[in-house]
Scaffold this active site. Structure first.
Site, PDB file in Angstrom:
ATOM      1  CE1 TYR A 101      -3.664   2.616   1.006  1.00  0.00           C
ATOM      2  CE2 TYR A 101      -1.768   3.636   2.093  1.00  0.00           C
ATOM      3  CZ  TYR A 101      -3.060   3.717   1.602  1.00  0.00           C
ATOM      4  OH  TYR A 101      -3.742   4.903   1.691  1.00  0.00           O
ATOM      5  CD  GLU A 189      -6.077   4.464  -0.779  1.00  0.00           C
ATOM      6  OE1 GLU A 189      -6.171   4.910   0.368  1.00  0.00           O
ATOM      7  OE2 GLU A 189      -7.000   3.871  -1.355  1.00  0.00           O
TER       8      GLU A 189
END
Ligand code: GDP
Ligand code: MN
Length: 384
Positions: A101, A189
């Site tokens: 991530y 993101e």
């Protein structure tokens, strides 16, 4: 404003972030053609502005172009969290060895943009944050100094990346920071950022939120706005320059000023009611805007009473009152209305409303209590 995955990834690519080859399709036949051009093995991904598409069945692998067509047929038209899928992204399928991530957010507590990395990618980052917060590494970024390559390196080390990926990871982190800053974003993101079977980093998913207040200077991004994905009444509100957020209570609130709107909602709650919306009609609201606001509030079938809380400064109370009366002529309703007007021309305003059979109040607590009672049908004065 949120960008679709394909829009976010294209933007990331412009900043040197590696993404899979792929194209958007709106029909199953198009999806097959794209998969054929990609060389067969593909992943078909629903383009809707919500997360968790994978779990909802909106992301499917296809081994052949025919299968891609079949998957696209299944995904197009399906509903994910209430949104109908009208586009799919057909990407070259990736061979995933590990999912990471990487994201940037504005951290209000730290008053900084913060880069977050985690070796637990792919899943909801909120889940990781709740379950094992130590697995999320946060790097605060100084607003004057910006994001530096040594910070990327630190992050790469903490994530336990192999040394041969350090350079590539640094370029991706720097690219994400550039994309974030250059777009006036509040979120950027990559989840997952994957290490492929042959040892490369690749951004498989992308998500960006752009600050609405910056859209005047982010013209390219503003054009990407997908209005088909937005609440029609919030769109209508934006057209009239109103800040409107729909909620699920029964008391419609029309207020001038965001702070006053929050206070109005708080008092409504305090007296046992529940606000149906946040609505700031802004300063100097004209009769036309007030009418639009009232139409929007009354379009919500849950609304059992409307509470007007107007502080007349630049906004003149008589002008607002005329707007309310004009709107009522347009939108006949039996919903009771409570108004509290104070400030510039309040006497004139109240007189206009009283002659229109509205309940008036002098203080906010009084108005909120009356609105709560009216919503419960315990107060007369509704319009017929
Ligand atoms: P989200 O569920 O909306 O966040 O959508 P993602 O794009 O993040 O996809 C969800 C999951 O699907 C990823 O975490 C991967 O595990 C898987 N996935 C997505 N693309 C591919 C791909 O090209 N190949 C493989 N094997 N899995 C993929
Ligand atoms: Mn994802």
């Amino acid at each position: 404003m949120n960008l679709h995955e394909y829009q976010s990834k294209r933007l990331f690519a412009q900043h040197g972030i590696p993404i899979p080859r792929g194209e958007v399709a709106t029909t199953p036949t198009e999806a097959r053609e794209i998969a054929r051009q990609l060389g067969g093995k593909a992943v078909v991904k629903a383009q809707v502005l919500v997360g968790g598409r994978g779990k909802a069945g909106g992301i499917k692998l296809a081994a052949t172009p025919d299968e891609a067509e079949e998957r696209a047929r299944a995904i197009l038209g399906m509903k994910i969290k209430g949104l109908t899928v009208s586009k799919v992204l057909v990407d070259e399928a990736a061979d995933i060895a590990k999912e990471l991530y990487l994201g940037l957010v504005v951290d209000r507590a730290q008053r900084r943009v913060v880069m977050m990395g985690s070796s637990e990618g792919g899943v909801d980052i909120e889940e990781v944050a709740a379950r094992s917060p130590e697995k999320i590494i946060k790097v605060p970024i100084h607003p004057f100094v910006g994001f530096r390559s040594y910070q990327a390196l630190e992050l790469a080390l903490s994530l336990g990346l192999p040394r041969e990926l350090f350079n590539s990871f640094t370029r991706i982190a720097m690219g994400l920071y550039e994309a974030f800053m250059g777009s006036d974003a509040s979120l950027a993101e990559i989840n997952p950022l994957v290490i492929t079977g042959d040892g490369r980093l690749l951004a498989l998913d992308g998500k960006m939120s752009v600050d609405d207040n910056a859209l005047f200077r982010q013209t390219t991004l503003a054009e990407m706005r997908d209005v088909s994905e937005e609440d029609p009444y919030e769109l209508e509100a934006r057209r009239f320059g109103l800040s409107y957020v729909k909620l699920d209570g029964e008391i419609g609130c029309m207020v001038n000023g965001a702070g006053l709107a929050m206070a109005t909602m708080d008092l409504t709650k305090l007296y046992g009611g529940s606000p149906a919306n946040f609505l700031d009609i802004g300063g100097g609201a004209t009769a036309e805007r007030v009418a639009a606001a009232l139409r929007i509030i009354l379009s919500d079938k849950n609304v059992k009473a409307v509470l007007f809380n107007i502080f007349g400064g630049i906004t003149r109370c008589d002008e607002v009152a005329r707007g309310i009366v004009a709107a009522l002529a347009e939108v006949p309703t039996n919903v009771p209305m409570v108004a509290r007007l104070v400030g510039t021309n309040e006497e004139e305003g109240r007189a206009i409303l009283a002659s229109a059979n509205m309940i008036t109040a002098r203080t906010l607590p009084e108005a909120a209590q009356k609105a709560v009672q009216a919503a419960k049908g315990q107060l007369g004065g509704g319009l017929s």
